[in-house]
Motif scaffolding. Structure first.
Motif, PDB file in Angstrom:
ATOM      1  N   TRP A 228       3.140  -5.473  -9.138  1.00 18.33           N
ATOM      2  CA  TRP A 228       3.959  -5.075  -7.982  1.00 18.33           C
ATOM      3  C   TRP A 228       4.691  -6.281  -7.412  1.00 18.33           C
TER       4      TRP A 228
ATOM      5  N   HIS B 211       5.019  -1.404 -13.570  1.00 19.21           N
ATOM      6  CA  HIS B 211       4.967  -0.048 -13.031  1.00 19.21           C
ATOM      7  C   HIS B 211       6.221   0.701 -13.479  1.00 19.21           C
TER       8      HIS B 211
ATOM      9  N   SER C 250      -2.377  -4.989 -11.753  1.00 24.92           N
ATOM     10  CA  SER C 250      -1.446  -4.029 -11.157  1.00 24.92           C
ATOM     11  C   SER C 250      -0.848  -4.550  -9.855  1.00 24.92           C
TER      12      SER C 250
END
Length: 149
Positions: free
Chosen positions: A61, A124, A57
């Motif tokens: 980003w 995301h 994750s």
């Protein structure tokens, strides 16, 4: 829950990978990422460190923000990498924005060797990316988009 052990250049062997790097750049296995190039977040600033993480994750980003800030289409790229020297906690997030290092972000003066591209990472959602971009823009307007490098 065990007590967190800080990661320093002298004490980093307790951190195991896989290690990941997110970017807008197309790389190949065997390429070395080295310090001295522009930041993913500020094209006018060359960095003294290479940054990486153990969390998909966080790498997502980095890939998405780098790509969006450069005005490029797509989500960017996430690579499995191998640090070729000692590394430490990233002081830009460790105990500054978050207690401890929940993003599992690290930095090194040494190269990162690209092992392979990770193709099945999850980006995301667009609204979360936009919120992050808006937050970065606010920090820039306030002169608070500081990178401790």
């Amino acid at each position: 829950m065990s007590e967190r052990v800080p990661v320093t250049f002298d004490h980093h062997d307790h951190v195991s990978g896989p290690f990941l790097h997110g970017t807008k750049v197309v790389l190949r296995p065997g390429d070395d990422l080295v310090a001295g190039y522009a930041s993913n977040y500020d094209a006018d600033r060359a960095l003294h460190h290479i940054y990486f993480t153990t969390l998909e994750s966080t790498a997502a980003w980095d890939a998405q923000l780098a790509t969006a800030l450069a005005g490029l289409d797509g989500h960017g790229h996430v690579y499995a990498v191998e640090p070729l020297g000692p590394f430490e906690d990233d002081p830009n997030v460790t105990d500054k924005k978050f207690p401890g290092n929940p993003t599992e972000s690290y930095r090194t003066h040494h190269a990162l060797r690209v092992l392979h591209e990770v193709h099945d990472w999850q980006p995301h959602p667009p609204e979360a990316l936009q919120a992050m971009l808006d937050g970065l823009a606010r920090l820039r307007e306030q002169g608070l988009d500081v990178i401790l490098d």
